[in-house]
Design a protein around this motif. Structure first.
Motif, PDB file in Angstrom:
ATOM      1  N   ASP A  24      -6.056  15.565  48.167  1.00 25.12           N
ATOM      2  CA  ASP A  24      -6.552  16.216  46.946  1.00 25.12           C
ATOM      3  C   ASP A  24      -7.449  15.271  46.138  1.00 25.12           C
ATOM      4  N   GLU A  25      -7.431  13.960  46.493  1.00 25.33           N
ATOM      5  CA  GLU A  25      -8.248  13.008  45.729  1.00 25.33           C
ATOM      6  C   GLU A  25      -9.740  13.259  45.917  1.00 25.33           C
ATOM      7  N   VAL A  26     -10.127  14.024  46.953  1.00 27.62           N
ATOM      8  CA  VAL A  26     -11.559  14.321  47.127  1.00 27.62           C
ATOM      9  C   VAL A  26     -12.099  15.184  45.986  1.00 27.62           C
ATOM     10  N   TYR A  27     -11.202  15.847  45.250  1.00 26.72           N
ATOM     11  CA  TYR A  27     -11.646  16.706  44.140  1.00 26.72           C
ATOM     12  C   TYR A  27     -11.794  15.936  42.829  1.00 26.72           C
ATOM     13  N   GLY A  28     -11.479  14.625  42.830  1.00 29.42           N
ATOM     14  CA  GLY A  28     -11.541  13.871  41.573  1.00 29.42           C
ATOM     15  C   GLY A  28     -10.285  14.104  40.766  1.00 29.42           C
ATOM     16  N   ASP A  29     -10.413  14.157  39.431  1.00 27.54           N
ATOM     17  CA  ASP A  29      -9.206  14.383  38.642  1.00 27.54           C
ATOM     18  C   ASP A  29      -9.411  15.483  37.613  1.00 27.54           C
ATOM     19  N   LEU A  30      -8.296  15.870  36.978  1.00 26.58           N
ATOM     20  CA  LEU A  30      -8.295  16.929  35.969  1.00 26.58           C
ATOM     21  C   LEU A  30      -7.855  16.321  34.644  1.00 26.58           C
ATOM     22  N   PRO A  31      -8.324  16.923  33.519  1.00 34.30           N
ATOM     23  CA  PRO A  31      -7.882  16.374  32.224  1.00 34.30           C
ATOM     24  C   PRO A  31      -6.408  16.676  31.988  1.00 34.30           C
TER      25      PRO A  31
ATOM     26  N   PRO B   2      -3.555  21.984  31.311  1.00 37.40           N
ATOM     27  CA  PRO B   2      -2.569  22.249  32.372  1.00 37.40           C
ATOM     28  C   PRO B   2      -2.837  23.539  33.139  1.00 37.40           C
ATOM     29  N   ASP B   3      -3.822  24.318  32.647  1.00 38.64           N
ATOM     30  CA  ASP B   3      -4.161  25.577  33.325  1.00 38.64           C
ATOM     31  C   ASP B   3      -5.103  25.352  34.513  1.00 38.64           C
ATOM     32  N   LEU B   4      -5.653  24.127  34.648  1.00 36.04           N
ATOM     33  CA  LEU B   4      -6.628  23.871  35.720  1.00 36.04           C
ATOM     34  C   LEU B   4      -5.954  23.302  36.966  1.00 36.04           C
ATOM     35  N   PHE B   5      -6.394  23.786  38.130  1.00 40.12           N
ATOM     36  CA  PHE B   5      -5.873  23.298  39.420  1.00 40.12           C
ATOM     37  C   PHE B   5      -7.026  23.168  40.402  1.00 40.12           C
ATOM     38  N   PHE B   6      -6.830  22.325  41.437  1.00 41.35           N
ATOM     39  CA  PHE B   6      -7.824  22.233  42.505  1.00 41.35           C
ATOM     40  C   PHE B   6      -7.634  23.402  43.470  1.00 41.35           C
TER      41      PHE B   6
ATOM     42  N   LYS C 160      -8.672   0.413  37.813  1.00 37.62           N
ATOM     43  CA  LYS C 160     -10.054   0.793  37.486  1.00 37.62           C
ATOM     44  C   LYS C 160     -10.306   2.228  37.946  1.00 37.62           C
ATOM     45  N   GLY C 161     -10.905   3.038  37.068  1.00 37.05           N
ATOM     46  CA  GLY C 161     -11.261   4.416  37.441  1.00 37.05           C
ATOM     47  C   GLY C 161     -10.058   5.298  37.716  1.00 37.05           C
ATOM     48  N   HIS C 162      -8.912   4.949  37.146  1.00 36.13           N
ATOM     49  CA  HIS C 162      -7.657   5.648  37.450  1.00 36.13           C
ATOM     50  C   HIS C 162      -7.730   7.144  37.143  1.00 36.13           C
ATOM     51  N   ASP C 163      -7.544   7.980  38.165  1.00 33.20           N
ATOM     52  CA  ASP C 163      -7.560   9.430  37.957  1.00 33.20           C
ATOM     53  C   ASP C 163      -6.386   9.843  37.074  1.00 33.20           C
ATOM     54  N   ARG C 164      -6.655  10.771  36.121  1.00 37.85           N
ATOM     55  CA  ARG C 164      -5.607  11.145  35.174  1.00 37.85           C
ATOM     56  C   ARG C 164      -4.615  12.134  35.786  1.00 37.85           C
ATOM     57  N   ARG C 165      -5.142  13.223  36.329  1.00 42.31           N
ATOM     58  CA  ARG C 165      -4.200  14.248  36.811  1.00 42.31           C
ATOM     59  C   ARG C 165      -4.716  14.880  38.089  1.00 42.31           C
ATOM     60  N   TYR C 166      -3.805  15.031  39.064  1.00 45.23           N
ATOM     61  CA  TYR C 166      -4.108  15.830  40.258  1.00 45.23           C
ATOM     62  C   TYR C 166      -3.164  17.023  40.238  1.00 45.23           C
ATOM     63  N   ALA C 167      -3.679  18.191  40.575  1.00 45.81           N
ATOM     64  CA  ALA C 167      -2.803  19.360  40.668  1.00 45.81           C
ATOM     65  C   ALA C 167      -3.422  20.370  41.631  1.00 45.81           C
ATOM     66  N   ILE C 168      -2.673  20.688  42.652  1.00 39.93           N
ATOM     67  CA  ILE C 168      -3.165  21.552  43.726  1.00 39.93           C
ATOM     68  C   ILE C 168      -2.782  23.011  43.473  1.00 39.93           C
ATOM     69  N   ASP C 169      -3.719  23.908  43.751  1.00 39.64           N
ATOM     70  CA  ASP C 169      -3.388  25.331  43.800  1.00 39.64           C
ATOM     71  C   ASP C 169      -3.198  25.708  45.280  1.00 39.64           C
TER      72      ASP C 169
END
Ligand code: NAD
Length: 339
Positions: A126-133, A137-141, A277-286
């Motif tokens: 899922d890291e290929v999608y980058g991260d979510l804010p 919490p309504d956003l998912f990959f 460095k560049g730490h992604d904040r949130r990953y969330a899969i749909d």
């Protein structure tokens, strides 16, 4: 069927080897692995006793070795787990990530072109999608989320995914891709968050947590990931991408506290350290697509999976003590010679 599992001496690949040996005893499982620092023959000890399992030491980026393996093993299916997988290491030294994750994938695909294959499956992230804010919490990959990578690791995985799709379109290679959230479970290499925290807690060491600890990851028990890939091999549509995740988002700090509770330890050993460095904040899969189209559901609740994982590290001290002492690097040669 002859199923080649590349990277099968690593964390998820080895769990997949055991899953397939159990679920499909009439198939031959061939593990092809370079045995980098992350690959470990001790992990495959029980598989080595099975008649329908074979181990070959080899590099996916070495064209000659890969073609030879195709000639001798005649694979019907390739499942490519082989990768440099640690984000921190990719920040220190990106080059090997490009070599293995991109060049290695292209060599495997070229071999599929040359020798033919019934299915090439690429294990992605899922890291290929980058991260979510954190505040949405309504956003998912979903599978159509644009690729938007942050680290050399995720960029190399995204590059590999694009190559896999290009080889499907250009050369009609029958491919599938899965993009999974963070895995945890047995045989997880001690440099990753969950095993690192378990091992440090057992050793009475500090538990280093990046930044404010609020970065969110979507955790999936490794056996659920293996079951999803098996299902994609059986029922997945060629050319498609499937996201795999269990809607199990946790802040890193909460994961660490859960582990400490499981071990009956207090929280005073937690130490916040300078953020990655560049730490992604949130990953969330749909995971709607794999659920609705293939009928996959995770079967392990996080609370149960963590309990099982902590118990596994308590029961298998020898496995991780060898790794952290570096002894396992000599293990392969002494146990298995050049096999
Ligand atoms: P790992 O680092 O534990 O294992 C990687 C394995 O690949 C090791 O056995 C290593 O020896 C082997 N390898 C490395 N370079 C090789 C090469 N050039 N040729 C042959 N073998 C080589 O990784 P993992 O955590 O088990 O991840 C497996 C795959 O799943 C990776 O492709 C990773 O991107 C993906 N993935 C991992 C996660 C996760 O949470 N760990 C989540 C989603 C996707």
């Amino acid at each position: 069927m002859n199923i080649v599992v590349t990277g099968g001496a690593g964390f998820i690949g080895a769990n997949f080897v055991y899953y397939m040996l159990k679920q499909h005893p009439s198939d031959k499982i061939i593990c092809y692995d370079k045995l980098t620092y992350a690959g470990n023959m001790a992990t495959l000890e029980k598989a080595m006793t099975k008649e329908n399992f074979k181990f070959i030491r080899g590099d996916i980026a070495d064209r000659q070795q890969v073609y030879k393996m195709f000639e001798t093993e005649k694979p019907d299916v390739i499942v490519n787990f082989a990768a440099e997988s640690h984000v921190d290491r990719s920040i220190e030294n990106p080059e090997i990530f490009l070599q293995t994750n991109i060049i290695g994938t292209s060599v495997l695909l070229d071999a599929c072109r040359k020798y033919g294959i019934d299915r090439y499956h690429q294990v992605s992230t899922d890291e290929v999608y980058g991260d979510l804010p954190l505040d949405r919490p309504d956003l998912f990959f979903t599978e159509t989320t644009p690729l938007h990578t942050s680290s050399p690791y995720s960029s190399s995985k995204a590059g590999a995914d694009l190559l896999v799709q290009a080889y499907h379109r250009t050369y009609k290679i029958p491919v599938t891709i899965s993009r999974c959230s963070n895995n945890y479970g047995p045989y997880h290499f001690p440099e990753k968050l969950i095993p690192l925290m378990i091992i440090n807690a057992l050793a009475g060491k500090k538990l280093p947590v990046y930044g404010d600890g609020l970065n969110v990851r979507d955790w999936l028990f490794v056996k659920d990931h293996c079951a999803a890939i098996d299902l994609i091999l059986q029922k997945g549509k060629v050319g498609e991408v499937y996201n795999i995740g269990g809607h199990n988002e946790r802040a890193n700090i909460d994961v660490v506290k859960t582990i400490l509770r499981e071990l009956g330890k207090g929280e005073e050993s937690i130490e916040f350290v300078t953020d990655r460095k560049g730490h992604d904040r949130r990953y969330a899969i749909d995971p709607t697509k794999i659920r609705e189209q293939l009928g996959w559901e995770p079967t392990t609740r996080f609370e149960d999976g963590i309990k099982e994982t902590v118990q596994w590290y308590l029961d298998n001290r020898g496995w991780w003590e060898n790794i952290i002492s570096g002894d396992y690097q000599n293990y392969y040669e002494s146990m298995y010679g050049s096999r």
